[in-house]
Design an enzyme around this catalytic site. Structure first.
Site, short mmCIF file in Angstrom:
data_model
loop_
_atom_site.label_atom_id
_atom_site.label_comp_id
_atom_site.label_asym_id
_atom_site.label_seq_id
_atom_site.Cartn_x
_atom_site.Cartn_y
_atom_site.Cartn_z
CB SER A 11 61.05 -24.93 -14.50
OG SER A 11 60.09 -25.48 -14.01
CG ASP A 46 59.70 -32.45 -16.43
OD1 ASP A 46 58.61 -32.51 -15.82
OD2 ASP A 46 60.54 -31.56 -16.89
CG HIS A 60 61.17 -30.38 -13.90
ND1 HIS A 60 60.72 -29.64 -15.01
CD2 HIS A 60 61.34 -29.30 -13.02
CE1 HIS A 60 60.55 -28.49 -14.57
NE2 HIS A 60 60.75 -28.26 -13.64
#
Length: 304
Positions: A155, A246, A276
């Site tokens: 991320s 996501d 995610h």
């Protein structure tokens, strides 16, 4: 494609990533949320290792993990945690770092970079590069083989890994590999996956916009948006992993495609029906172990 059954079950329990209205996120509530970890038991077992020690990489706090109790040089993975540049820590990602050390046989250097909004862009990116530079400059301090250093992040940490990788290239530091797990590769937020998965899939588009606003920076700056880097040639070979459901999926795929177009060896894998954050929660998602094993195999191949 439909959500994976485990992702569907997770979202019934936790419909949004932050779990609180954005308007209520004051500096005080941010600090309180950082101190709590309701997912600690789902992050995987805290595997005992012969070496786990805290230290400093050019002033940046790090935690060093080694699954081998010898003193011979090993490959090194410099790891950057996720959390939207606002949340996350070495302590919160302790189980993941231990797991990576076991799966890869490498030393893992987990970086406690500065967080926004107290430390806006480019503080986190500066800390990431400082940590990578320090491993190259002082390999013996880490038990590192300086010819086998990689970066890995998920991320916002994937963003920092990608940025550190191109900055390392420009500094003449040759990384063996980069693993980017659903990375923030851009902050334009205008892709089809942003529209398709804007709400109802954990990390929402509004939440991602909030994270980006806390971090700040020019959206055209490749230190913030590595997809905007004009010259990607000569970057470290890469593995890019995304989750299908996501908002960040398309930009991760686009970054992998950009690397390939520049002649960088890259493998891209999208996890069907995943959301995610799955990589860090093996207690919820079987795909976490699958993705970690794949990433570990790619790293071991790069280190061989």
């Amino acid at each position: 494609m439909a959500l994976h059954p485990q992702a569907e079950a997770y979202l019934k329990l936790f419909p949004t990533d932050l779990g609180t209205p954005l308007a209520e996120l004051t500096p005080e509530t941010i600090a309180q949320m950082r101190a709590l970890d309701g997912f600690a038991e789902q992050r995987g077992p805290v595997v005992p290792l012969p070496v786990v020690r805290d230290g400093s990489a050019a002033g940046v706090p790090v935690r060093v993990y080694r699954a081998d109790d010898g003193d011979h040089p090993l490959p090194v993975i410099v790891y950057f945690h996720g959390g939207g540049w606002v949340f996350g820590s070495v302590a919160r990602n302790d189980a993941l770092a231990r797991d990576l050390a076991v799966r890869t046989g490498a030393v893992v250097v987990s970086v406690d970079y500065r967080l926004a909004p107290e430390h806006p862009f480019p503080a986190a990116a500066d800390d990431a590069l400082a940590a990578v530079r320090d491993v190259f400059a002082r390999p013996a301090a880490y038990g590192a083989d300086p010819e086998r250093i990689a970066v890995l992040g998920d991320s916002a940490g994937g963003n920092l890994a990608a940025v550190a990788a191109w900055q390392a290239r420009d500094a003449g530091l040759r990384l063996a590999h980069q693993v980017l797990v659903y990375p923030v590769a851009d902050v334009a937020m205008d892709t089809p996956s942003y529209r398709t998965y804007a709400t109802g899939y954990g990390l929402g588009a509004d939440e991602m916009a909030w994270f980006a606003a806390q971090y700040g920076g020019d959206p055209a700056d490749p230190r913030l948006a590595p997809l905007r880097l004009a010259d990607k040639a000569g970057l470290a070979p890469a593995t890019v992993l995304t989750a299908e459901c996501d908002p960040l999926c398309d930009e991760g795929e686009a970054y992998a495609a950009g690397l390939a177009a520049a002649g960088v060896p890259v493998e891209y894998r999208c996890y069907a029906g995943a959301i995610h954050g799955f990589f860090g929660l093996p207690g919820f998602f079987d795909q976490a172990a699958e993705a970690r094993e794949y990433a570990a195999a790619r790293l071991k191949e790069a280190f061989a």
